[in-house]
Design a protein around this motif. Sequence first.
Motif, mmCIF file in Angstrom:
data_model
loop_
_atom_site.group_PDB
_atom_site.id
_atom_site.type_symbol
_atom_site.label_atom_id
_atom_site.label_comp_id
_atom_site.label_asym_id
_atom_site.label_seq_id
_atom_site.Cartn_x
_atom_site.Cartn_y
_atom_site.Cartn_z
ATOM 1 N N VAL A 73 27.007 -40.691 -18.020
ATOM 2 C CA VAL A 73 27.630 -40.182 -16.795
ATOM 3 C C VAL A 73 28.720 -39.170 -17.132
ATOM 4 C CG1 VAL A 73 29.041 -40.809 -14.795
ATOM 5 C CG2 VAL A 73 27.096 -42.231 -15.437
ATOM 6 N N GLY A 74 29.525 -39.469 -18.150
ATOM 7 C CA GLY A 74 30.607 -38.567 -18.531
ATOM 8 C C GLY A 74 30.112 -37.211 -18.995
ATOM 9 N N ILE A 75 29.079 -37.207 -19.843
ATOM 10 C CA ILE A 75 28.519 -35.942 -20.338
ATOM 11 C C ILE A 75 27.894 -35.159 -19.197
ATOM 12 C CG2 ILE A 75 26.682 -34.963 -21.773
ATOM 13 C CD1 ILE A 75 27.271 -37.173 -23.817
ATOM 14 N N THR A 76 27.161 -35.849 -18.322
ATOM 15 C CA THR A 76 26.521 -35.177 -17.185
ATOM 16 C C THR A 76 27.558 -34.568 -16.253
ATOM 17 O OG1 THR A 76 24.613 -36.671 -17.258
ATOM 18 C CG2 THR A 76 25.013 -35.506 -15.190
ATOM 19 N N ALA A 77 28.565 -35.352 -15.880
ATOM 20 C CA ALA A 77 29.590 -34.872 -14.947
ATOM 21 C C ALA A 77 30.350 -33.681 -15.522
ATOM 22 C CB ALA A 77 30.558 -36.005 -14.612
ATOM 23 N N ALA A 78 30.721 -33.765 -16.800
ATOM 24 C CA ALA A 78 31.454 -32.665 -17.429
ATOM 25 C C ALA A 78 30.594 -31.403 -17.491
ATOM 26 C CB ALA A 78 31.898 -33.065 -18.835
ATOM 27 N N SER A 79 29.324 -31.567 -17.818
ATOM 28 C CA SER A 79 28.426 -30.412 -17.942
ATOM 29 C C SER A 79 28.230 -29.714 -16.602
ATOM 30 C CB SER A 79 27.074 -30.856 -18.497
ATOM 31 O OG SER A 79 27.212 -31.472 -19.757
ATOM 32 N N VAL A 80 28.002 -30.488 -15.549
ATOM 33 C CA VAL A 80 27.776 -29.894 -14.224
ATOM 34 C C VAL A 80 29.057 -29.252 -13.708
ATOM 35 C CG1 VAL A 80 27.153 -30.361 -11.822
ATOM 36 C CG2 VAL A 80 25.892 -31.468 -13.683
ATOM 37 N N ALA A 81 30.195 -29.921 -13.897
ATOM 38 C CA ALA A 81 31.471 -29.378 -13.415
ATOM 39 C C ALA A 81 31.786 -28.043 -14.092
ATOM 40 C CB ALA A 81 32.599 -30.379 -13.668
ATOM 41 N N ILE A 82 31.625 -27.990 -15.408
ATOM 42 C CA ILE A 82 31.889 -26.733 -16.121
ATOM 43 C C ILE A 82 30.857 -25.688 -15.727
ATOM 44 C CG2 ILE A 82 32.008 -25.646 -18.399
ATOM 45 C CD1 ILE A 82 32.971 -28.364 -19.492
ATOM 46 N N GLY A 83 29.608 -26.112 -15.544
ATOM 47 C CA GLY A 83 28.564 -25.189 -15.119
ATOM 48 C C GLY A 83 28.885 -24.540 -13.781
ATOM 49 N N VAL A 84 29.418 -25.329 -12.851
ATOM 50 C CA VAL A 84 29.805 -24.795 -11.538
ATOM 51 C C VAL A 84 30.942 -23.779 -11.694
ATOM 52 C CG1 VAL A 84 30.885 -25.393 -9.331
ATOM 53 C CG2 VAL A 84 29.026 -26.801 -10.230
ATOM 54 N N LEU A 85 31.933 -24.107 -12.518
ATOM 55 C CA LEU A 85 33.075 -23.212 -12.708
ATOM 56 C C LEU A 85 32.662 -21.885 -13.360
ATOM 57 C CD1 LEU A 85 35.800 -25.754 -13.944
ATOM 58 C CD2 LEU A 85 35.586 -24.706 -11.675
ATOM 59 N N VAL A 86 31.654 -21.937 -14.222
ATOM 60 C CA VAL A 86 31.183 -20.713 -14.873
ATOM 61 C C VAL A 86 30.236 -19.938 -13.960
ATOM 62 C CG1 VAL A 86 29.849 -19.807 -16.821
ATOM 63 C CG2 VAL A 86 31.459 -21.687 -17.185
ATOM 64 N N SER A 87 29.391 -20.655 -13.230
ATOM 65 C CA SER A 87 28.351 -20.009 -12.418
ATOM 66 C C SER A 87 28.905 -19.269 -11.216
ATOM 67 C CB SER A 87 27.342 -21.054 -11.942
ATOM 68 O OG SER A 87 26.683 -21.650 -13.027
ATOM 69 N N PHE A 88 29.947 -19.813 -10.597
ATOM 70 C CA PHE A 88 30.454 -19.199 -9.365
ATOM 71 C C PHE A 88 30.947 -17.760 -9.589
ATOM 72 C CE2 PHE A 88 33.654 -18.777 -5.883
ATOM 73 C CZ PHE A 88 32.722 -18.745 -4.848
ATOM 74 N N PRO A 89 31.797 -17.510 -10.579
ATOM 75 C CA PRO A 89 32.200 -16.109 -10.805
ATOM 76 C C PRO A 89 31.031 -15.224 -11.241
ATOM 77 C CG PRO A 89 33.133 -17.563 -12.476
ATOM 78 C CD PRO A 89 32.575 -18.439 -11.428
ATOM 79 N N LEU A 90 30.063 -15.793 -11.960
ATOM 80 C CA LEU A 90 28.888 -14.997 -12.346
ATOM 81 C C LEU A 90 28.081 -14.594 -11.112
ATOM 82 C CD1 LEU A 90 27.579 -16.816 -15.564
ATOM 83 C CD2 LEU A 90 28.734 -14.597 -15.412
ATOM 84 N N ALA A 91 27.968 -15.514 -10.152
ATOM 85 C CA ALA A 91 27.255 -15.199 -8.909
ATOM 86 C C ALA A 91 28.005 -14.139 -8.110
ATOM 87 C CB ALA A 91 27.081 -16.470 -8.069
ATOM 88 N N LEU A 92 29.321 -14.226 -8.086
ATOM 89 C CA LEU A 92 30.122 -13.208 -7.398
ATOM 90 C C LEU A 92 29.951 -11.841 -8.067
ATOM 91 C CD1 LEU A 92 33.466 -15.142 -6.734
ATOM 92 C CD2 LEU A 92 31.680 -14.579 -5.076
ATOM 93 N N LEU A 93 29.918 -11.845 -9.394
ATOM 94 C CA LEU A 93 29.720 -10.605 -10.140
ATOM 95 C C LEU A 93 28.357 -9.995 -9.827
ATOM 96 C CD1 LEU A 93 30.677 -8.660 -12.419
ATOM 97 C CD2 LEU A 93 29.543 -10.192 -14.032
ATOM 98 N N ALA A 94 27.328 -10.843 -9.813
ATOM 99 C CA ALA A 94 25.966 -10.368 -9.539
ATOM 100 C C ALA A 94 25.837 -9.838 -8.119
ATOM 101 C CB ALA A 94 24.968 -11.490 -9.786
ATOM 102 N N ARG A 95 26.574 -10.443 -7.178
ATOM 103 C CA ARG A 95 26.509 -9.968 -5.800
ATOM 104 C C ARG A 95 27.285 -8.665 -5.623
ATOM 105 N NH1 ARG A 95 29.525 -12.460 -0.611
ATOM 106 N NH2 ARG A 95 31.240 -11.933 -2.006
ATOM 107 N N ARG A 96 28.386 -8.552 -6.340
ATOM 108 C CA ARG A 96 29.244 -7.365 -6.167
ATOM 109 C C ARG A 96 28.591 -6.115 -6.749
ATOM 110 N NH1 ARG A 96 31.355 -3.453 -5.334
ATOM 111 N NH2 ARG A 96 33.553 -2.887 -5.174
ATOM 112 N N TRP A 97 28.020 -6.247 -7.926
ATOM 113 C CA TRP A 97 27.390 -5.105 -8.587
ATOM 114 C C TRP A 97 25.916 -5.416 -8.853
ATOM 115 C CZ3 TRP A 97 32.360 -6.529 -10.533
ATOM 116 C CH2 TRP A 97 33.376 -5.603 -10.219
ATOM 117 N N ARG A 98 25.045 -4.711 -8.161
ATOM 118 C CA ARG A 98 23.609 -4.950 -8.315
ATOM 119 C C ARG A 98 23.144 -4.664 -9.736
ATOM 120 N NH1 ARG A 98 20.527 -2.747 -2.848
ATOM 121 N NH2 ARG A 98 21.594 -4.154 -1.386
ATOM 122 N N SER A 99 23.807 -3.725 -10.395
ATOM 123 C CA SER A 99 23.427 -3.413 -11.776
ATOM 124 C C SER A 99 23.675 -4.598 -12.705
ATOM 125 C CB SER A 99 24.210 -2.193 -12.270
ATOM 126 O OG SER A 99 25.614 -2.424 -12.188
ATOM 127 N N ALA A 100 24.663 -5.440 -12.341
ATOM 128 C CA ALA A 100 24.964 -6.610 -13.171
ATOM 129 C C ALA A 100 24.074 -7.794 -12.832
ATOM 130 C CB ALA A 100 26.427 -7.006 -12.990
#
Length: 241
Positions: free
Chosen positions: A34-61
Amino acid sequence: MSTRQNCLVENHWICGEYVSTRSQELIDATVQHVGITAASVAIGVLVSFPLALLARRWRSAAGAVLGVTTVLYTIPSLAMFSLLLPLFGLSATLVITGLVLYSLTILVRNFLAGLQAVPAEAVEAARGMGYGPLRLLWEVELPLALPAVLAGIRIATVSTVAMTTVGAIVDYGGLGSLILGGLDSTFKAQVLTASVLCVALALAADLLLLGVQRLLTPWTRAQRPERGRARVRAEKVAEPA
């Protein structure tokens, strides 16, 4: 010797004596899982959100972000852990980092899809009311994107519960370590019990996140009966006099 004790000696798949005598071992493995899963998903969310914002802001990215996360997902787990081994050594951090990288393709795509699905008229209305970029994101766009965002987190969580077992190759696999140990020693009760617990964890996590999704997005439930009533009204109008 009792039947319950015989099941250990005779190496049965289903053995209550194994559960009762190894309960602490099962609890420790479950907590680690549970600890490994929770940590992995939480960090994944924190990394993915700015990447999604970047991809939406600049189509080239967008192409680069989606392409890189997809390539990461195609790397076999053994190869992934081998590449990360010089950086993190044999540790839980090694497993968590690998699982975070695997989760990015699911999370980034869902986050991006949710943000892109926000109605343009809602965004324009908020801008007309004086909303700045940050306020627009947190108070308008993110709430409207929640169904897709939470759906992505659900999929990523269930996938991570399953993939955490691969961490057994470096002795940080939670229940996967018990499964691997049972396979090596042909200990049937250990393999089955750990496997069932892993499936139960995935189901419990999915149901928990589904409850959170329903709690945070009540309007999605309200739309269903409304669509049903609209369909009934349309059918009545279509009926011949």
